[in-house]
Design an enzyme around this catalytic site. Structure first.
Site, PDB file in Angstrom:
ATOM      1  N   TYR A 204      18.297  -2.236  50.652  1.00 33.91           N
ATOM      2  CA  TYR A 204      19.215  -1.096  50.805  1.00 33.91           C
ATOM      3  C   TYR A 204      18.375   0.172  50.656  1.00 33.91           C
ATOM      4  O   TYR A 204      17.661   0.320  49.660  1.00 33.91           O
ATOM      5  CB  TYR A 204      20.291  -1.117  49.716  1.00 33.91           C
ATOM      6  N   LYS A 300      31.834  -6.515  50.679  1.00 37.85           N
ATOM      7  CA  LYS A 300      32.963  -7.100  49.946  1.00 37.85           C
ATOM      8  C   LYS A 300      34.122  -7.555  50.830  1.00 37.85           C
ATOM      9  O   LYS A 300      35.029  -8.245  50.357  1.00 37.85           O
ATOM     10  CB  LYS A 300      33.503  -6.090  48.916  1.00 37.85           C
ATOM     11  N   TYR A 388      28.075  -6.881  42.326  1.00 34.52           N
ATOM     12  CA  TYR A 388      27.512  -7.319  43.609  1.00 34.52           C
ATOM     13  C   TYR A 388      27.708  -8.826  43.815  1.00 34.52           C
ATOM     14  O   TYR A 388      28.083  -9.263  44.907  1.00 34.52           O
ATOM     15  CB  TYR A 388      26.029  -6.955  43.671  1.00 34.52           C
TER      16      TYR A 388
HETATM   17  C1  PHB Z   1      25.185  -8.231  56.560  1.00 33.10           C
HETATM   18  O1  PHB Z   1      25.685  -7.976  57.665  1.00 33.10           O
HETATM   19  O2  PHB Z   1      24.411  -9.208  56.387  1.00 33.10           O
HETATM   20  C2  PHB Z   1      25.467  -7.349  55.407  1.00 33.10           C
HETATM   21  C3  PHB Z   1      26.265  -6.221  55.577  1.00 33.10           C
HETATM   22  C4  PHB Z   1      26.501  -5.375  54.509  1.00 33.10           C
HETATM   23  C5  PHB Z   1      25.918  -5.652  53.278  1.00 33.10           C
HETATM   24  C6  PHB Z   1      25.151  -6.781  53.110  1.00 33.10           C
HETATM   25  C7  PHB Z   1      24.918  -7.626  54.175  1.00 33.10           C
HETATM   26  O3  PHB Z   1      26.113  -4.822  52.234  1.00 33.10           O
END
Ligand code: PHB
Ligand code: APR
Length: 393
Positions: A204, A300, A388
C-alpha cells in the site's frame, strides 16, 4: 398469466452474498431459488478485489467450497506500507495471530456456482424486472420475467443480495430506511496483467502524487491500482502511462523491480462509503453490497458480505429448526454492528493513504505523522492488524 411456484427463501442476486447464503441454506436443508438479472458469464467476468479474511475462509470451508481456495489461494502473513519512499512491513500474523488469503472474488463466485449446480439448487439467470411484494405480510412474493413470460414465487423470506444498484433496498419506503453516505473525490484505476507480482505481499503506497496498491491474483498475475481523478476514463490511461505513473509512486528499488506488460483488464472504480439502516424490513433481509458499500482500501466488501451471510444463514436455520424468531429479530443489529466497524476501518485507511487535495499540505503532514506513529507503536500496528485480518463474528 404468470406461472406460480413456492420456495422457502427467495434470494435476489447471484454475487458472493446470494450464492454463499444459498449454499449454507442448502446444507441446512432449506430450499432456495436465486434470481439473477445478468447471465452467468457476465457475473463471472466481473473483476473485483481478492483478499479474504480468515473468517471468510472458515465460512467458505463450512459451506464446502474451500478445496480450490486452499490449493490455489496465497496465504499472506503481512503487508507493506510505503511512505516517504521507504517500505515498512506490518507483520499481521505476529500482531493478530491471523492471516489473510489472496483468492480472486471471481474464483469464489465460480466455486459457489459449481457447488450450487452440483446440489441441484435452482438459479434463474437473466431474470428481468424482478420485483418484491408483500414483505410486511406472512407470504411475501417475488415476480420476474424470463424469456417474455411472467413468473411469481411465493416464499417465507426474501434475501436482498442484489448489490448496491439492486431492486430490494429501493423497494423499501424511504421513511423506513436511513442511508449514511460519503462519496470520495477520486477513484481507483485498476489493471490486471500477466506479470509476476513485484513483491510476495501487498504494498500500500502513500505518495504525494496519490495512492497506489500492488496486489496479485497468483504468482504470475498482478493486480495494480492507482488513485486517479474521478472524472478520468479508462481511455485516459494507456498501459504505458499506467506503468510509468505506478513506478513514480513506488520507492526506487520496487520501481526498478516492477515488471510491466499488457493489461488484460482495466477499469475505474469510484470510492464510496454507504450504510443503510436497518437491513431488515418484515420478511425482507438485505445482505452484502445491497446494504452497504466500503471503499476498497482494506478489501472489506466481500468479507462484509460473508459476515452478513453468516448471521443471516444462522438466523434462518434456527428459525426453520425451532420456529423461533430471536435470531431473525437480532439480524439487523448484529450485522450492522460489524458493518460499522469495517466502515470505520476502510474510511480510516482511505484517509490515511490517499491524496485529498482539499486538505492541502497540512493534511499531508498529518498523514505522514500518523504513518510515522504507526511504525513506532506496536499498539497502533495491532489495531491495524486486527481490523485488517477481520474482526471476530
Ligand atoms: C485486490 O484486488 O487484490 C485488493 C484490493 C484492495 C485491497 C487489497 C487487495 O485493499
Ligand atoms: N434483479 C436480479 N439481480 C440483480 C438485480 C435485480 N434487479 N440487481 C442486481 N442484481 C445482481 C447483480 O447482477 C449481481 O450479480 O445482484 C448481484 C449482486 O452481486 P454483487 O454486486 O457482487 O454484491 P454482493 O454479492 O453483495 O457481493 C459483495 O462483492 O460485488 C462485490 O464489491 C462487492 O466485494 C463486494 C462483494
Amino acid at each position: 398469466m404468470a406461472t406460480k411456484n413456492r420456495v422457502q427463501v427467495a434470494i435476489i442476486g447471484s454475487g458472493p452474498a446470494g450464492l454463499l447464503l444459498g449454499q449454507l441454506l442448502h446444507l441446512a436443508g432449506i430450499d432456495t431459488i436465486i434470481l439473477e438479472r445478468r447471465s452467468k458469464d457476465y457475473v463471472l467476468g466481473r473483476v473485483r478485489a481478492g483478499l479474504l479474511e480468515q473468517g471468510t475462509v472458515d465460512l467458505l470451508d463450512r459451506a464446502g467450497v474451500g478445496k480450490r481456495l486452499h490449493a490455489q489461494g496465497l496465504v499472506h502473513e503481512g503487508l507493506d506500507v510505503c511512505f516517504g519512499g521507504v517500505r515498512h512491513r506490518v507483520d499481521l500474523h505476529a500482531l493478530s495471530g491471523r492471516k489473510v488469503t489472496i483468492y480472486g472474488q471471481t474464483e469464489v463466485t465460480r466455486d459457489l456456482m459449481d457447488a450450487r449446480e452440483a446440489a441441484g439448487a435452482k438459479t434463474v439467470y437473466e431474470a428481468e424486472d424482478v420485483s418484491v411484494h408483500d414483505v410486511g405480510g406472512a407470504r411475501p412474493k417475488v415476480r420476474y420475467r424470463k424469456d417474455g413470460a411472467g413468473h411469481e414465487i411465493e416464499c417465507d423470506f426474501i434475501a436482498g443480495c442484489d448489490g448496491f444498484h439492486g431492486v430490494c433496498r429501493g423497494s423499501v419506503p424511504a421513511s423506513s430506511i436511513a442511508c449514511y453516505e460519503r462519496v470520495y473525490p477520486f477513484g481507483w484505476i485498476g489493471v490486471l496483467s500477466d506479470t509476476p507480482p513485484v513483491s510476495h505481499e501487498l504494498i500500500y503506497v502513500h505518495h504525494e502524487r496519490g495512492f497506489a496498491l500492488c496486489t496479485m491474483r497468483s504468482h504470475t498475475r498482478s493486480r495494480l491500482y492507482l488513485q486517479c481523478p474521478i472524472e478520468d476514463e479508462v481511455e485516459d490511461w494507456p498501459d504505458e502511462r499506467f506503468w510509468d505513473e505506478l513506478r513514480r509512486r513506488l520507492d526506487p528499488a520496487t520501481a526498478a523491480a516492477l515488471v510491466s506488460g499488457p493489461s488484460i483488464e482495466k477499469s475505474i472504480t469510484p470510492l464510496r462509503s454507504f450504510v443503510a439502516e436497518p437491513v431488515r424490513f418484515g420478511r425482507l433481509f438485505l445482505a452484502g453490497d445491497a446494504a452497504h458499500i466500503v471503499p476498497p482500501t482494506g478489501a472489506k466488501g466481500l468479507n462484509l458480505a460473508a459476515s452478513d451471510v453468516h448471521y443471516l444463514s444462522g438466523a434462518l436455520t434456527e428459525h426453520y429448526a425451532s420456529g423461533k424468531t430471536a435470531e431473525l429479530d437480532a439480524y439487523s443489529a448484529r450485522a450492522l454492528q460489524r458493518v460499522w466497524k469495517a466502515e470505520r476501518f476502510s474510511w480510516w485507511m482511505t484517509h490515511l493513504l490517499h491524496r485529498f487535495p482539499e486538505n492541502g499540505a497540512f493534511g499531508t503532514k498529518i498523514q505522514l505523522a500518523e504513518l510515522d506513529y504507526l511504525f513506532s507503536s506496536r499498539a497502533a500496528q495491532i489495531s491495524l492488524a486486527e481490523n485488517y485480518v477481520g474482526l471476530p463474528y
